[in-house]
Design a protein around this motif. Structure first.
Motif, PDB file in Angstrom:
ATOM      1  N   ALA A 163     -46.644   2.065  14.131  1.00  0.00           N
ATOM      2  CA  ALA A 163     -47.744   1.581  13.291  1.00  0.00           C
ATOM      3  C   ALA A 163     -47.607   0.080  13.058  1.00  0.00           C
ATOM      4  O   ALA A 163     -48.584  -0.672  13.186  1.00  0.00           O
ATOM      5  CB  ALA A 163     -47.763   2.341  11.964  1.00  0.00           C
ATOM      6  N   VAL A 164     -46.387  -0.353  12.738  1.00  0.00           N
ATOM      7  CA  VAL A 164     -46.161  -1.796  12.520  1.00  0.00           C
ATOM      8  C   VAL A 164     -46.451  -2.557  13.814  1.00  0.00           C
ATOM      9  O   VAL A 164     -47.139  -3.582  13.818  1.00  0.00           O
ATOM     10  CB  VAL A 164     -44.705  -2.043  12.053  1.00  0.00           C
ATOM     11  CG1 VAL A 164     -44.402  -3.539  12.037  1.00  0.00           C
ATOM     12  CG2 VAL A 164     -44.480  -1.446  10.677  1.00  0.00           C
ATOM     13  N   GLY A 165     -45.930  -2.035  14.940  1.00  0.00           N
ATOM     14  CA  GLY A 165     -46.140  -2.684  16.232  1.00  0.00           C
ATOM     15  C   GLY A 165     -47.616  -2.797  16.571  1.00  0.00           C
ATOM     16  O   GLY A 165     -48.095  -3.857  16.989  1.00  0.00           O
ATOM     17  N   THR A 166     -48.339  -1.704  16.386  1.00  0.00           N
ATOM     18  CA  THR A 166     -49.772  -1.701  16.707  1.00  0.00           C
ATOM     19  C   THR A 166     -50.518  -2.704  15.844  1.00  0.00           C
ATOM     20  O   THR A 166     -51.350  -3.475  16.325  1.00  0.00           O
ATOM     21  CB  THR A 166     -50.356  -0.288  16.475  1.00  0.00           C
ATOM     22  OG1 THR A 166     -49.603   0.648  17.229  1.00  0.00           O
ATOM     23  CG2 THR A 166     -51.803  -0.225  16.899  1.00  0.00           C
ATOM     24  N   TRP A 167     -50.189  -2.690  14.549  1.00  0.00           N
ATOM     25  CA  TRP A 167     -50.885  -3.599  13.636  1.00  0.00           C
ATOM     26  C   TRP A 167     -50.645  -5.053  14.040  1.00  0.00           C
ATOM     27  O   TRP A 167     -51.574  -5.853  14.122  1.00  0.00           O
ATOM     28  CB  TRP A 167     -50.398  -3.353  12.197  1.00  0.00           C
ATOM     29  CG  TRP A 167     -51.178  -4.132  11.198  1.00  0.00           C
ATOM     30  CD1 TRP A 167     -52.369  -3.779  10.632  1.00  0.00           C
ATOM     31  CD2 TRP A 167     -50.825  -5.429  10.680  1.00  0.00           C
ATOM     32  NE1 TRP A 167     -52.787  -4.777   9.797  1.00  0.00           N
ATOM     33  CE2 TRP A 167     -51.863  -5.805   9.797  1.00  0.00           C
ATOM     34  CE3 TRP A 167     -49.751  -6.296  10.875  1.00  0.00           C
ATOM     35  CZ2 TRP A 167     -51.851  -7.006   9.115  1.00  0.00           C
ATOM     36  CZ3 TRP A 167     -49.735  -7.502  10.198  1.00  0.00           C
ATOM     37  CH2 TRP A 167     -50.775  -7.843   9.334  1.00  0.00           C
ATOM     38  N   LEU A 168     -49.374  -5.372  14.334  1.00  0.00           N
ATOM     39  CA  LEU A 168     -49.020  -6.738  14.741  1.00  0.00           C
ATOM     40  C   LEU A 168     -49.758  -7.142  16.012  1.00  0.00           C
ATOM     41  O   LEU A 168     -50.321  -8.245  16.109  1.00  0.00           O
ATOM     42  CB  LEU A 168     -47.511  -6.845  14.985  1.00  0.00           C
ATOM     43  CG  LEU A 168     -46.612  -6.957  13.765  1.00  0.00           C
ATOM     44  CD1 LEU A 168     -45.142  -6.855  14.176  1.00  0.00           C
ATOM     45  CD2 LEU A 168     -46.863  -8.288  13.056  1.00  0.00           C
ATOM     46  N   VAL A 169     -49.755  -6.231  16.979  1.00  0.00           N
ATOM     47  CA  VAL A 169     -50.347  -6.527  18.280  1.00  0.00           C
ATOM     48  C   VAL A 169     -51.846  -6.809  18.137  1.00  0.00           C
ATOM     49  O   VAL A 169     -52.378  -7.768  18.705  1.00  0.00           O
ATOM     50  CB  VAL A 169     -50.070  -5.340  19.226  1.00  0.00           C
ATOM     51  CG1 VAL A 169     -51.091  -5.276  20.323  1.00  0.00           C
ATOM     52  CG2 VAL A 169     -48.677  -5.441  19.803  1.00  0.00           C
ATOM     53  N   TYR A 170     -52.526  -6.005  17.327  1.00  0.00           N
ATOM     54  CA  TYR A 170     -53.954  -6.240  17.135  1.00  0.00           C
ATOM     55  C   TYR A 170     -54.216  -7.514  16.337  1.00  0.00           C
ATOM     56  O   TYR A 170     -55.141  -8.268  16.636  1.00  0.00           O
ATOM     57  CB  TYR A 170     -54.618  -5.040  16.448  1.00  0.00           C
ATOM     58  CG  TYR A 170     -55.036  -3.988  17.432  1.00  0.00           C
ATOM     59  CD1 TYR A 170     -56.185  -4.160  18.208  1.00  0.00           C
ATOM     60  CD2 TYR A 170     -54.278  -2.850  17.627  1.00  0.00           C
ATOM     61  CE1 TYR A 170     -56.556  -3.205  19.142  1.00  0.00           C
ATOM     62  CE2 TYR A 170     -54.646  -1.898  18.553  1.00  0.00           C
ATOM     63  CZ  TYR A 170     -55.788  -2.081  19.307  1.00  0.00           C
ATOM     64  OH  TYR A 170     -56.159  -1.146  20.233  1.00  0.00           O
TER      65      TYR A 170
END
Lengths: 395, 96
Positions: A163-170
């Motif tokens: 979730a953290v990774g996805t949020w950062l990437v977006y």
């Protein structure tokens, strides 16, 4: 040919069959997201994953023959059979445990549910161990610390990281041209998914290698000192590697579909974040003394990629069905394992083992034929997900 | 039959997995994303596809970030294969 040798051969064949189901049950863990986003064509994805699983399995040099020690008390520290345990009983326990694991893997595959193959194997072994030796044969502390607690923690950890990774990437690529972003992350997806496949080959193929080694030790045709000095016989590594790779190549399309389309609608940035989270956890967790299931980690990561993407929809109903399957995996495989042991023991010796083996083959065949009615394969694995559950395997 | 479960130990290893996982599992995709952002700036293609001025410095930065990610993945591969490397070639990595 003596009866014991025939039983040993049946055990080895069954172990290889388990390894095969382990392969196709887990293809989705690495490749579901890449298939769903179109980063890889379905056939290309399973081929890549199969090759990497094979390579991973061949890389196994220090295979622990103490595989059952986490859940049973049938082995000493060095891997030998525990004192006073009759070799034939030990082989029967391993055999019944494997049958329990295979049947549960097939049932969950038929339902398209990504459940843990290691839990199925452990569940089967525990059930057979309880039936064969009683409660003293089971390592309850090990089950809690090495199997049950990690099973609750690992999906949550994976979900949080993805979730953290996805949020950062977006957040970081918000102003990047959409097409460019999609292409870039597809490459990232292929890289991370490959890493997960490789790690799977080294980790999961070793479990079956350990089981076969144990069966050989129980039979008396292999000693633990021999393994220590010369490593595992090469044919075991070879056969297990081939079985898991072949299973991976055939692809558990039903499970790939649930993971790639059922939980979350995945875009390539999410796919990369999910696989990066899975790879990071699977590669580092054993170093930190946490044994966990690839399936639990991969599922948690994919869920997390839905949680972390602003505006994405997560199908919690599907996630709930999976969680329910996880909870009953060990008891269900355990019951099958125990029943198989009672049957084997009741009939006794070689006829008992052959009876159980025939039941396994018939049950597997029945489930395979049943799966043909609502076929899921490379051609329809990415079809739109319908919330009407029965329709999802009907296309 | 003993129930020797050490809650503190399990909690600690879970915390370690979480921290390292965040660093590698979320950090590396973030670096990759940042690289892509710089790459886009460097090439001068805006969000809507229109073209403005190229920026070579941003492009270099992007490739640097991509290299960091690729090196990390290679390190991951070496980590998975560390026992085999030691066994076949006698190369000891990551402390054996």
């Amino acid at each position: 040919m003596s009866g014991e040798l025939l039983i040993l051969i049946l055990v080895i064949v069954t172990a290889i069959a388990f390894d095969f189901t382990n392969g196709f049950h887990d293809t989705g863990n690495a490749m579901a997201t890449s298939i769903a986003t179109g980063a890889l064509k379905p056939k290309a994805a399973v081929t890549l994953s199969a090759i990497l699983n094979l390579v991973g399995a061949f890389l196994s040099v220090e295979v622990a023959a103490t595989i059952t020690r986490d859940v049973l008390n049938i082995q000493t520290d060095t891997g030998d059979l525990a004192l006073g345990l009759d070799p034939q009983t030990a082989m029967m326990i391993i055999f019944a445990g494997l049958v329990g694991g295979i049947l549960w893997n097939l049932i969950t595959w038929l339902l398209g549910l990504p459940s843990s193959s290691s839990h199925a194997l452990f569940g089967g072994l525990i059930g057979a161990g309880l039936a064969g030796i009683g409660t003293a044969g089971v390592n309850w502390g090990g089950i809690m610390a090495k199997v049950v607690v990690p099973a609750f923690l690992s999906p949550a950890i994976a979900c949080a990281i993805a979730a953290v990774g996805t949020w950062l990437v977006y957040a970081l690529t918000k102003r990047v041209n959409a097409k460019r972003r999609e292409t870039g992350f597809r490459w990232g997806q292929i890289g991370t998914a490959s890493l997960v496949s490789l790690a799977h080959g080294t980790g999961d193929a070793q479990k079956t290698m350990g089981v076969i080694a144990l069966a050989l030790i129980a039979h008396g045709s292999l000693t633990t000192t021999n393994i220590e000095e010369h490593g595992l016989p090469v044919w075991i590594i070879f056969v297990c590697g081939l079985a898991i790779a072949l299973g991976t190549y055939l692809g558990g399309w039903r499970i790939i579909r649930t993971l790639g389309k059922g939980l979350v609608e995945i875009d390539s940035p999410q796919g990369m974040a999910a696989e990066a989270s899975s790879a990071a956890i699977i590669l580092t967790s054993s170093t930190f003394g946490m044994a966990l299931s690839t399936t639990h980690v991969a599922t948690g990561s994919i869920l997390g990629s839905g949680v972390g993407k602003p505006g994405a929809q997560v199908r919690w109903g599907v996630a709930g069905r999976m969680a329910a399957a996880w909870l009953i995996t060990m008891p269900a495989a355990g019951i099958v394992g125990a029943l198989c042991f009672f049957l084997e023991n009741g009939i006794g010796g070689l006829p008992g083992a052959i009876t159980v083996f025939v039941i396994l083959v018939v049950a597997a065949l029945y489930m395979y034929l049943h799966s043909r009615r609502q076929k899921v394969d490379a051609s329809n694995v990415n079809a739109d997900w319908d919330d009407n559950v029965s329709a999802n395997t009907a296309r | 039959m003993t129930m020797d479960i050490n809650i503190a130990e399990i909690g600690l290893s879970a915390l370690r997995v979480l921290c390292v996982g965040l660093l590698l599992g979320a950090g590396l995709p973030a670096l990759f994303a940042l690289g892509m952002r710089l790459h886009a700036v460097g090439s001068g293609v805006a969000e809507d596809g229109t073209f403005s001025r190229r920026n070579p410095l941003a492009t270099i930065g992007a490739y640097l970030l991509y290299s960091v990610v690729i090196l990390a993945v290679l390190a991951g591969v070496l980590f998975v294969t560390r026992h085999s490397l030691d066994h076949y070639f006698g190369i000891t990595l990551f402390g054996g």
